[in-house]
Design a protein around this motif. Structure first.
Motif, PDB file in Angstrom:
ATOM      1  N   LEU A 149       0.798  -1.231   0.000  1.00  3.92           N
ATOM      2  CA  LEU A 149       0.000   0.000   0.000  1.00  3.92           C
ATOM      3  C   LEU A 149       0.829   1.279   0.000  1.00  3.92           C
ATOM      4  O   LEU A 149       0.320   2.344  -0.341  1.00  3.92           O
ATOM      5  CB  LEU A 149      -0.923   0.007   1.227  1.00  3.92           C
ATOM      6  N   THR A 150       2.080   1.191   0.388  1.00  2.03           N
ATOM      7  CA  THR A 150       2.916   2.378   0.554  1.00  2.03           C
ATOM      8  C   THR A 150       4.076   2.336  -0.441  1.00  2.03           C
ATOM      9  O   THR A 150       4.240   1.346  -1.163  1.00  2.03           O
ATOM     10  CB  THR A 150       3.478   2.438   1.985  1.00  2.03           C
ATOM     11  N   PRO A 151       4.886   3.378  -0.446  1.00  2.00           N
ATOM     12  CA  PRO A 151       6.044   3.389  -1.362  1.00  2.00           C
ATOM     13  C   PRO A 151       7.220   2.507  -0.933  1.00  2.00           C
ATOM     14  O   PRO A 151       8.253   2.524  -1.588  1.00  2.00           O
ATOM     15  CB  PRO A 151       6.467   4.858  -1.368  1.00  2.00           C
ATOM     16  N   ILE A 152       7.105   1.723   0.140  1.00  2.00           N
ATOM     17  CA  ILE A 152       8.161   0.772   0.493  1.00  2.00           C
ATOM     18  C   ILE A 152       8.340  -0.154  -0.710  1.00  2.00           C
ATOM     19  O   ILE A 152       7.356  -0.627  -1.271  1.00  2.00           O
ATOM     20  CB  ILE A 152       7.775  -0.032   1.755  1.00  2.00           C
ATOM     21  N   PRO A 153       9.597  -0.442  -1.134  1.00  2.00           N
ATOM     22  CA  PRO A 153       9.820  -1.230  -2.357  1.00  2.00           C
ATOM     23  C   PRO A 153       9.181  -2.623  -2.300  1.00  2.00           C
ATOM     24  O   PRO A 153       9.647  -3.518  -1.605  1.00  2.00           O
ATOM     25  CB  PRO A 153      11.336  -1.332  -2.454  1.00  2.00           C
ATOM     26  N   PHE A 154       8.117  -2.792  -3.054  1.00  2.00           N
ATOM     27  CA  PHE A 154       7.276  -3.988  -3.011  1.00  2.00           C
ATOM     28  C   PHE A 154       8.023  -5.248  -3.456  1.00  2.00           C
ATOM     29  O   PHE A 154       8.013  -6.264  -2.756  1.00  2.00           O
ATOM     30  CB  PHE A 154       6.038  -3.750  -3.867  1.00  2.00           C
ATOM     31  N   SER A 155       8.683  -5.196  -4.621  1.00  2.00           N
ATOM     32  CA  SER A 155       9.349  -6.401  -5.121  1.00  2.00           C
ATOM     33  C   SER A 155      10.492  -6.817  -4.202  1.00  2.00           C
ATOM     34  O   SER A 155      10.685  -8.009  -3.954  1.00  2.00           O
ATOM     35  CB  SER A 155       9.856  -6.200  -6.556  1.00  2.00           C
ATOM     36  N   THR A 156      11.214  -5.851  -3.648  1.00  2.00           N
ATOM     37  CA  THR A 156      12.311  -6.165  -2.729  1.00  2.00           C
ATOM     38  C   THR A 156      11.778  -6.847  -1.480  1.00  2.00           C
ATOM     39  O   THR A 156      12.349  -7.842  -1.008  1.00  2.00           O
ATOM     40  CB  THR A 156      13.071  -4.880  -2.336  1.00  2.00           C
ATOM     41  N   VAL A 157      10.679  -6.328  -0.938  1.00  2.00           N
ATOM     42  CA  VAL A 157      10.085  -6.921   0.263  1.00  2.00           C
ATOM     43  C   VAL A 157       9.583  -8.329  -0.036  1.00  2.00           C
ATOM     44  O   VAL A 157       9.756  -9.241   0.778  1.00  2.00           O
ATOM     45  CB  VAL A 157       8.949  -6.030   0.810  1.00  2.00           C
ATOM     46  N   CYS A 158       8.986  -8.534  -1.201  1.00  2.00           N
ATOM     47  CA  CYS A 158       8.475  -9.869  -1.554  1.00  2.00           C
ATOM     48  C   CYS A 158       9.608 -10.873  -1.722  1.00  2.00           C
ATOM     49  O   CYS A 158       9.499 -12.019  -1.274  1.00  2.00           O
ATOM     50  CB  CYS A 158       7.617  -9.799  -2.817  1.00  2.00           C
ATOM     51  N   VAL A 159      10.716 -10.454  -2.354  1.00  2.00           N
ATOM     52  CA  VAL A 159      11.879 -11.341  -2.478  1.00  2.00           C
ATOM     53  C   VAL A 159      12.402 -11.691  -1.088  1.00  2.00           C
ATOM     54  O   VAL A 159      12.677 -12.854  -0.785  1.00  2.00           O
ATOM     55  CB  VAL A 159      12.996 -10.691  -3.336  1.00  2.00           C
ATOM     56  N   ALA A 160      12.527 -10.679  -0.232  1.00  2.00           N
ATOM     57  CA  ALA A 160      13.023 -10.913   1.130  1.00  2.00           C
ATOM     58  C   ALA A 160      12.069 -11.797   1.920  1.00  2.00           C
ATOM     59  O   ALA A 160      12.502 -12.658   2.691  1.00  2.00           O
ATOM     60  CB  ALA A 160      13.245  -9.581   1.846  1.00  2.00           C
ATOM     61  N   ALA A 161      10.746 -11.618   1.723  1.00  2.00           N
ATOM     62  CA  ALA A 161       9.758 -12.463   2.414  1.00  2.00           C
ATOM     63  C   ALA A 161       9.932 -13.915   2.011  1.00  2.00           C
ATOM     64  O   ALA A 161       9.819 -14.825   2.837  1.00  2.00           O
ATOM     65  CB  ALA A 161       8.343 -11.982   2.103  1.00  2.00           C
ATOM     66  N   GLY A 162      10.218 -14.148   0.733  1.00  3.29           N
ATOM     67  CA  GLY A 162      10.491 -15.510   0.280  1.00  3.29           C
ATOM     68  C   GLY A 162      11.790 -16.045   0.847  1.00  3.29           C
ATOM     69  O   GLY A 162      11.873 -17.195   1.267  1.00  3.29           O
ATOM     70  N   ALA A 163      12.808 -15.190   0.882  1.00  2.29           N
ATOM     71  CA  ALA A 163      14.124 -15.606   1.363  1.00  2.29           C
ATOM     72  C   ALA A 163      14.114 -15.945   2.849  1.00  2.29           C
ATOM     73  O   ALA A 163      14.841 -16.832   3.283  1.00  2.29           O
ATOM     74  CB  ALA A 163      15.158 -14.520   1.073  1.00  2.29           C
ATOM     75  N   VAL A 164      13.279 -15.252   3.641  1.00  2.00           N
ATOM     76  CA  VAL A 164      13.204 -15.569   5.078  1.00  2.00           C
ATOM     77  C   VAL A 164      12.116 -16.602   5.366  1.00  2.00           C
ATOM     78  O   VAL A 164      11.795 -16.880   6.508  1.00  2.00           O
ATOM     79  CB  VAL A 164      13.010 -14.304   5.956  1.00  2.00           C
TER      80      VAL A 164
END
Length: 196
Positions: A149-164
């Protein structure tokens, strides 16, 4: 001193106001340039541009652009399409961009899950994990929803969510919040077009 270090490592001291303020700068700049561009060239010339994009690229081209940008960690933003699509019908634009963005985030998450299995690529992904992984570990799904919903980098967060290894049953449905964000941004730019 050890307690402070432990607290810092968990990401408890994230400055949300700073993150959101810095993140809002690009969308404010895009909106301002769009507003003054339409004021300068006029709504008739803007309509010609929209017709050109619609005729040569159409919604499939817009879908592909947004999907690629929200899948890969690129120095691009899906927000760049809003000035172009503001003159198109909302019932075509919002589902197209929203779903492309959501599917891009889902693909990013799956890439993150795969990256950790390849040692060489895992080392390359450490930068994203170092920057966002601690927040995802601490705040979990809330952080993923904030990135939708915000300008936090979406694709980066999704990659990191997968990585963790955040649960796919929680992350993948959260990506659909990108449709809500698309609606908000679309009507923001639509209002700018009306008042230009």
């Amino acid at each position: 001193m050890t307690e402070n270090k432990g607290k810092h490592d968990t990401g408890a001291d994230i400055n949300w106001v700073r993150v959101l303020t810095i993140g809002l700068i690009p969308i404010v700049l895009i909106f301002a340039v769009f507003f003054f561009f339409v004021k300068y060239v006029g709504t008739d010339n803007y309509s010609v541009l929209v017709d050109y994009v619609d005729e040569h690229f159409g919604l499939p081209g817009i879908f592909l652009y947004v999907y690629v940008v929200d899948t890969l960690i690129l120095p691009l933003s899906p927000d760049f399409v809003f000035p172009i699509v503001a003159g198109m019908p909302w019932y075509e634009v919002i589902p197209t961009i929203g779903l492309a963005s959501a599917f891009g985030g889902m693909t990013s998450y799956l890439i993150g899950r795969l990256l950790i299995k390849v040692p060489v690529i895992d080392r390359l992904a450490d930068k994203a994990k170092d920057k966002w992984g601690k927040y995802i570990s601490k705040y979990g799904i809330v952080f993923v929803i904030l990135s939708t919903l915000t300008p936090i980098p979406f694709s980066t967060v999704c990659v990191a969510a997968g990585a963790v290894k955040l649960s796919s049953r929680k992350v993948l449905p959260c990506c659909l919040f990108r449709i809500v964000r698309t609606g908000i941004y679309f009507f923001l730019f639509k209002a700018g077009l009306v008042f230009a």
